[in-house]
Design a protein around this motif. Structure first.
Motif, PDB file in Angstrom:
ATOM      1  N   PRO A  47      -5.148   8.023   5.252  1.00  0.00           N
ATOM      2  CA  PRO A  47      -5.884   6.759   5.095  1.00  0.00           C
ATOM      3  C   PRO A  47      -5.319   5.724   6.065  1.00  0.00           C
ATOM      4  CG  PRO A  47      -5.196   7.632   2.964  1.00  0.00           C
ATOM      5  CD  PRO A  47      -4.494   8.447   4.002  1.00  0.00           C
ATOM      6  N   SER A  48      -6.190   4.999   6.742  1.00  0.00           N
ATOM      7  CA  SER A  48      -5.735   4.131   7.820  1.00  0.00           C
ATOM      8  C   SER A  48      -6.399   2.768   7.782  1.00  0.00           C
ATOM      9  CB  SER A  48      -6.030   4.786   9.185  1.00  0.00           C
ATOM     10  OG  SER A  48      -5.426   6.052   9.299  1.00  0.00           O
TER      11      SER A  48
ATOM     12  N   TRP B 208       4.375   1.414   5.267  1.00  0.00           N
ATOM     13  CA  TRP B 208       3.282   2.056   5.985  1.00  0.00           C
ATOM     14  C   TRP B 208       3.835   2.918   7.124  1.00  0.00           C
ATOM     15  CZ3 TRP B 208      -1.918  -0.750   6.856  1.00  0.00           C
ATOM     16  CH2 TRP B 208      -2.259  -1.522   5.733  1.00  0.00           C
TER      17      TRP B 208
ATOM     18  N   THR C 189      -6.174  -5.192   5.459  1.00  0.00           N
ATOM     19  CA  THR C 189      -6.491  -4.133   4.502  1.00  0.00           C
ATOM     20  C   THR C 189      -7.866  -4.350   3.878  1.00  0.00           C
ATOM     21  OG1 THR C 189      -4.142  -3.819   3.986  1.00  0.00           O
ATOM     22  CG2 THR C 189      -5.731  -2.996   2.386  1.00  0.00           C
TER      23      THR C 189
ATOM     24  N   VAL D 157      -0.543   4.970   3.578  1.00  0.00           N
ATOM     25  CA  VAL D 157      -1.437   4.276   4.493  1.00  0.00           C
ATOM     26  C   VAL D 157      -0.760   4.133   5.845  1.00  0.00           C
ATOM     27  CG1 VAL D 157      -2.738   2.158   4.899  1.00  0.00           C
ATOM     28  CG2 VAL D 157      -2.448   3.007   2.573  1.00  0.00           C
TER      29      VAL D 157
ATOM     30  N   GLN E 169       0.801  -1.210   0.000  1.00  0.00           N
ATOM     31  CA  GLN E 169       0.000   0.000   0.000  1.00  0.00           C
ATOM     32  C   GLN E 169       0.842   1.273   0.000  1.00  0.00           C
ATOM     33  OE1 GLN E 169      -3.367   0.062  -0.238  1.00  0.00           O
ATOM     34  NE2 GLN E 169      -3.201  -2.125  -0.565  1.00  0.00           N
TER      35      GLN E 169
END
Length: 273
Positions: free
Chosen positions: A59-60, A41, A255, A17, A13
């Motif tokens: 975004p998490s 991340w 995710t 993220v 990602q």
């Protein structure tokens, strides 16, 4: 090998993220945090239950224990996806090897003999075998709509946990063996376990034959005394212990188990019908 079948789903990602974990920082949270950092991340270890405004700008994905994970998700604008409360009771009988009933507290009728009774959603009271007339701790505090799963007691010989993504088993671990919770290394993938392939294959068969469980979830399967395999329960990816499961593969599952509020309409937890 079963471990190799899952390799194509590793998450990438990037640094856009972040993973949010609780202050408790369990071994599972630590392993997931390390895997997340290696994949680029960011990781935020919450100090308390309220997330800072700057953290909420990114975004998490969230991973935490109990009600805290839902609290984090609501703040981060995430919908947490999980199998429906009655998913276990609606499986084909061949996957259960026992009778499993679903009901709510208001519809519950005390059984004539001992039954294994557990909350179908949150851990509102201890899941256990209760004989007729036995008091269930905290029963008087339950809401009439709280869901229950009631099943015939069985004798487990061993139990395994598997993380699933898009109906494909990704990783897993021995969970319980002969009355003990074994210490297994991260990235267990069966090691020298002679029952590993059978457990993986059974879990995959269930996932392949059962629709509507969601993009990612956890399935616990066990071998009963007598040799039969059975599904023990389903759990949400975002609050399940890893044991020896691969953190990289679990991160991919994590995710998929959460969706931004903008895609789903509202934040919180949603059981998939």
């Amino acid at each position: 090998m079963t471990a190799e079948r899952a390799r194509g789903h590793t998450s990438h990602q990037g640094d856009s993220v972040q993973l949010i974990v609780s202050q408790r920082y369990s071994d599972d949270a630590r392993l997931l945090s390390e895997a997340a950092r290696l994949q680029g991340w960011r990781v935020h270890r919450a100090q308390g239950s309220t997330l800072p405004a700057d953290v909420l700008q990114l975004p998490s994905r969230v991973y935490a224990e109990g009600f805290l994970v839902e609290h984090f998700a609501a703040q981060a604008g995430l919908k947490l996806l999980r199998p429906a409360d009655d998913a276990l009771a609606t499986l084909e009988p061949a996957f259960l090897s026992r009778e499993v009933l679903f009901c709510t507290v208001q519809d519950f009728q005390a059984p004539w003999d001992a039954r294994f009774i557990k909350p179908a959603d949150q851990k509102l009271f201890p899941a256990a075998v209760y004989p007729p007339g036995a008091a269930i701790p905290g029963w008087e505090t339950l809401d009439p709509s709280d869901p229950l799963l009631i099943s015939m007691p069985v004798t487990l010989v061993r139990e395994y946990r598997f993380f699933v993504l898009d109906a494909q088993v990704q990783t897993g671990s021995l969970y319980w063996d002969g009355g003990q919770v074994p210490k297994v290394p991260s990235g267990y993938e069966g090691a020298d376990d002679p029952f590993w392939e059978a457990a993986w294959s059974f879990a995959q068969q269930v996932c392949s034959c059962t629709a509507g469980l969601g993009p990612s979830y956890v399935i616990d399967v066990g071998q009963l005394r007598g040799g039969a395999w059975a599904v023990i329960e389903f759990n949400p990816t975002w609050a399940s212990g890893l044991y020896g499961s691969s953190p990289d593969q679990v991160l991919s599952c994590l995710t998929a188990s959460q969706r931004p509020e903008a895609e789903t309409g509202r934040a919180g937890s949603e059981a998939l019908a």
